[in-house]
Scaffold this motif. Structure first.
Motif, PDB file in Angstrom:
ATOM      1  N   LYS A 761       0.837  -1.200   0.000  1.00  0.00           N
ATOM      2  CA  LYS A 761       0.000   0.000   0.000  1.00  0.00           C
ATOM      3  C   LYS A 761       0.870   1.247   0.000  1.00  0.00           C
ATOM      4  O   LYS A 761       1.179   1.790   1.062  1.00  0.00           O
ATOM      5  N   THR A 763       1.610   5.096  -0.009  1.00  0.00           N
ATOM      6  CA  THR A 763       0.759   6.140   0.548  1.00  0.00           C
ATOM      7  C   THR A 763       1.334   7.519   0.249  1.00  0.00           C
ATOM      8  O   THR A 763       2.545   7.687   0.057  1.00  0.00           O
ATOM      9  N   VAL A 786      -2.855   4.946  -1.403  1.00  0.00           N
ATOM     10  CA  VAL A 786      -3.675   5.296  -0.245  1.00  0.00           C
ATOM     11  C   VAL A 786      -3.388   6.757   0.093  1.00  0.00           C
ATOM     12  O   VAL A 786      -2.233   7.141   0.302  1.00  0.00           O
ATOM     13  N   HIS A 788      -3.725   9.968   2.493  1.00  0.00           N
ATOM     14  CA  HIS A 788      -3.984  10.510   3.821  1.00  0.00           C
ATOM     15  C   HIS A 788      -4.288  11.996   3.650  1.00  0.00           C
ATOM     16  O   HIS A 788      -3.402  12.786   3.307  1.00  0.00           O
ATOM     17  N   VAL A 799      -8.672   9.044   5.549  1.00  0.00           N
ATOM     18  CA  VAL A 799      -7.761   8.140   4.852  1.00  0.00           C
ATOM     19  C   VAL A 799      -8.586   7.327   3.872  1.00  0.00           C
ATOM     20  O   VAL A 799      -9.617   6.753   4.250  1.00  0.00           O
ATOM     21  N   ALA A 801      -8.346   4.867  -0.025  1.00  0.00           N
ATOM     22  CA  ALA A 801      -7.723   4.376  -1.255  1.00  0.00           C
ATOM     23  C   ALA A 801      -8.683   4.494  -2.417  1.00  0.00           C
ATOM     24  O   ALA A 801      -8.322   4.185  -3.553  1.00  0.00           O
TER      25      ALA A 801
END
Length: 834
Positions: A761, A763, A786, A788, A799, A801
């Motif tokens: 993942k 981010t 992902v 944030h 948060v 995805a």
């Protein structure tokens, strides 16, 4: 001969079936509980059936003498007429029946596999499963190939006789159970008592056993038989019973024959028993016999109506990894407890007090483990090699020896030169050597046999026999200093030690060869030097050097850590020859129980085969070690640095350090860490040819990416930045930055760093306003990033995805929460439009 005996015991009812089974099959198993007469009437009946000599084998020396005396008395004769016996160092042959130990039967079979002159063999108490019992059974079954006419009977006090019957290829005959009723009284201690550890038994349990014995004497008539694990506990409980209105008598294998006869004959004479265990011998109508498991099945103690069972047993146990063997205290099994309780019902109804609860009893093992499962197998393996079956193949063993223990035992024999280390034109690997035959004939553990034969030439026969006898029997006293024990044995009256010294002295005189290991005989050998020499010959892997000045801790040549007791008189010695050490559950090192000081020169001589002087290039204690090292086994005697080692020589040591401590030894810059994480992401997302970069995978390919040519020590690794770019696959490497970029660009033109810490993942973290204009989260190598989302103040807001879904659902709530707090920032209703 049985017709001359008027005593009517239950086994008489089984004799016709037994005779028929032996006539038809030549072998049989007799299941007969204690008290049936299987040990006394059956051999006399067999002697009449076969018309020749009957050999009866018992697992314990006490039982041998008792059985012979009982049979002779039934015939109205003295021992040595038609009924005799033989134990190690003592023999009174009988013309028709001879009772021997199973160990002595094994020795006779080794000398004469056909047992010339013997018409029948009775293996008594086979359920006890001692090593010698298993060997006697297997060898006797094998002997019947040469002697099909040899009758073989195995007896057992338990009903689980099917495996015995399979081994003998004969039927099972069962005698009726003659036991009177025995009431069981559950008498656990008032407060929980910790279980035994090693040899230790909690004093609180011994207090309770003594109190239960007093209670039993007050509540019931008759003599009491108290089962305890060993001699030390017998002495301790005897002191606790001081003043009781009964004569307190010990019964164990270390007593003199005369003292054992007093107990087994029902006499109240106490003058033959030493030391005075009850405040002075005084005849009384009642007796309390404190015994080990020797009275569990094969002995009858007259007058007993009460049994008090501590619920413990001693069994041999070997730590094969450390080369240590000892007796350990364990919980007695349920079947053992049943046998013990039955002692109270041999002559009349009785009672058995068990010093544990009925609930605990249900969780105990059903049966005792066979000795082969946990004992030192060196003597067992030597007996097999002498028999001509070093791998035990084809023998009727009830349980095969455990491979790790058996391998360790055979390695010990090879190290002592008792079996062939490799196949030759004249011998198979593992077959016995001439030296092995000489040692096997001595009748002690192979290590002690080696020490006896070699030590006699080095320090003299008498001193060697004395020390070996002490190592074999333990000798008097509890000191951990072997010299103290030997002096006490010489000045005292320990019948077992003195008899063993005489026997070993005779064995030395009868030996035809002497093999000295220390060269010429030492002149004017002192007691200390002689004792140290013998112990070192027996246990070269237990020579030990102190870890520091006045340290209680030592390291043995075998690599085991041992320590002295705090009050040991051996403290301050630099070197010890350790004869006995035990490591209890949870102990960091083994505790020395018997040792003698030794000087380094003698240690080097005795363990010359363990001496090495090698170049060592290795990873030890967190760094590269490059030195020439002189060692005696695991003990380092001297170190000398090796100047200018080559990179090729150092590489395996460096690699070992990396494998043990991980790639964290290298200098991981932020750039190197980022590169590794990006590669890990691509390997997870796309697979090959993108490489795996976990520690194990990188170490497996270290030669491809890591240059260790300049690494000499740990500090050099800390300066080495991993050049992982060497692992980038080509031509795919040209797309590396495209597939796993370090940053992504937002709709408003900002560059945001991608975090690849989680290879599944990736981010990004950015303020919510900077994401306006993204309809969905960016994808890297097909994997959605992902996102944030942060408040204008940089605090977490959401948060996701799935940015598209967030704009449609979650954004409205976030907008409502934050717009009032941050009115100067843009909060459009549709953030997907820039």
């Amino acid at each position: 001969m049985i017709d001359e005996v008027r005593l009517d015991l239950p086994v008489r009812a089984a004799l016709p079936s037994l005779r028929a089974a032996l006539d038809e099959h030549g072998t049989a198993v007799l299941v007969a509980p204690p008290g049936t007469g299987k040990t006394t009437l059956v051999p006399l009946a067999l002697a009449g059936q076969v018309g020749g000599r009957v050999l009866v084998a018992e697992p314990r020396r006490v039982a041998v003498r008792a059985a012979a005396a009982r049979m002779a008395s039934l015939l109205g004769e003295k021992v040595g007429d038609r009924v005799g016996y033989a134990i190690r160092g003592e023999r009174k042959p009988g013309s028709r029946v001879e009772v021997v130990t199973t160990g002595l039967l094994v020795a006779r079979l080794q000398h004469d596999p056909e047992l010339a002159g013997v018409d029948a063999v009775v293996l008594d108490e086979c359920h006890e499963r001692h090593l010698d019992t298993d060997l006697a059974l297997a060898f006797t079954v094998d002997a019947r190939v040469l002697r099909p006419d040899l009758r073989l009977l195995a007896t057992s006090a338990t009903a689980a006789a099917d495996r015995l019957a399979d081994a003998l290829d004969g039927p099972v005959v069962t005698a009726p159970d003659p036991l009177h009723d025995v009431a069981v009284v559950w008498s656990p201690p008032p407060r929980p008592v910790p279980p035994p550890q090693g040899m230790r038994v909690e004093p609180a349990l011994l207090d309770h056993v003594a109190a239960t014995t007093r209670r039993a004497l007050a509540e019931h008539d008759g003599d009491a038989l108290v089962f305890l694990p060993g001699r030390r506990e017998i002495d301790d409980v005897a002191r606790r019973l001081s003043g009781v209105d009964a004569e307190v008598l010990p019964l164990h294998g270390g007593l003199s024959s005369a003292a054992q006869d007093v107990v087994l004959a029902g006499s109240v004479r106490g003058d033959l028993l030493a030391p005075d265990v009850s405040g002075g011998p005084r005849p009384t109508p009642r007796r309390v016999v404190l015994t080990t498991s020797i009275a569990e099945t094969s002995l009858t103690v007259p007058g007993v109506r009460i049994v008090v069972d501590a619920g413990l047993s001693r069994q041999p146990w070997t730590d094969h990894a450390r080369g240590l063997d000892a007796l350990v205290t364990v919980l007695a099994s349920r079947s053992s407890a049943t046998q013990r309780a039955g002692r109270a019902g041999r002559e009349a109804p009785g009672v058995a007090y068990r010093c544990w609860s009925e609930a605990e009893h249900a969780h105990r093992d059903r049966d005792d483990d066979p000795e082969v499962a946990h004992a030192d197998l060196a003597a067992f393996a030597l007996a097999l090699a002498r028999w001509g079956t070093p791998d035990a193949g084809g023998l009727a063993l009830l349980d095969a020896p455990p491979p790790p223990a058996f391998d360790a035992a055979r390695a010990t024999l090879r190290g002592l030169g008792l079996v062939h280390d490799r196949a030759t034109e004249h011998a198979d690997r593992g077959s016995i050597t001439s030296r092995g035959r000489a040692v096997a004939g001595v009748g002690v553990h192979p290590r002690l046999g080696r020490a006896l034969l070699d030590g006699a030439d080095a320090v003299g026969a008498r001193l060697t026999a004395e020390v070996v006898a002490l190592l074999a029997t333990g000798g008097p006293g509890r000191s951990d200093d072997l010299e103290d024990r030997l002096r006490a044995a010489r000045s005292g009256d320990d019948p077992g030690w003195r008899a063993e010294v005489r026997r070993l002295d005779r064995a030395l005189r009868e030996a035809h060869t002497r093999q000295a290991t220390s060269g010429a005989r030492l002149p004017d050998v002192t007691l200390a030097t002689g004792a140290a020499t013998v112990v070192a010959l027996a246990y070269p892997d237990r020579l030990a050097r102190a870890r520091g000045a006045d340290s209680r801790e030592f390291l043995t040549t075998g690599g085991t850590g041992v320590e002295l007791g705090r009050e040991s008189g051996l403290r301050g010695q630099e070197w010890l020859a350790v004869a006995d050490a035990a490591r209890g559950p949870g102990d960091r090192v083994a505790r020395v129980r018997l040792a003698v000081p030794i000087d380094e020169d003698l240690a080097r001589t005795a363990a010359a085969h363990l001496h090495t002087d090698d170049e060592v290039v290795d990873w030890e204690d967190g760094d590269v070690v490059v030195e020439r090292r002189e060692r005696l086994g695991a003990i380092v005697l001297a170190r000398r640095p090796i100047p200018k080692p080559t990179a090729r020589a150092l590489a395996p040591a460096v690699r070992k350090g990396l494998e043990q401590e991980g790639l964290g030894l290298l200098h991981w810059t932020d750039a190197a860490t980022s590169l590794r994480q990006r590669l890990a992401f691509l390997h997870t997302a796309l697979g090959a040819p993108w490489p795996a970069v976990d520690d194990a995978s990188l170490l497996a390919r270290a030669d491809e990416w890591l240059d260790l040519s300049r690494v000499r020590r740990r500090a050099d690794l800390a300066r080495l930045t991993p050049p992982l770019t060497a692992l980038l696959p080509w031509p795919e490497a040209s797309r590396f930055d495209e597939l796993a970029p370090t940053h992504v660009t937002t709709p408003d033109g900002r560059r945001v760093r991608v975090d690849y810490a989680d290879p599944e993942k990736p981010t990004v973290a950015l303020k919510l306003q900077h994401a306006f204009g993204w309809e969905r989260a960016p994808e890297l190598a097909g994997v959605p990033v992902v996102v944030h989302l942060l408040s204008p103040a940089g605090r977490p807001a959401a948060v996701t995805a799935d940015l598209a879904s967030f704009w449609g659902e979650g954004y409205r709530q976030v907008r409502a929460d934050l717009r009032g707090r941050y009115p100067k920032h843009a909060w459009p209703e549709d953030p997907r439009r820039p």
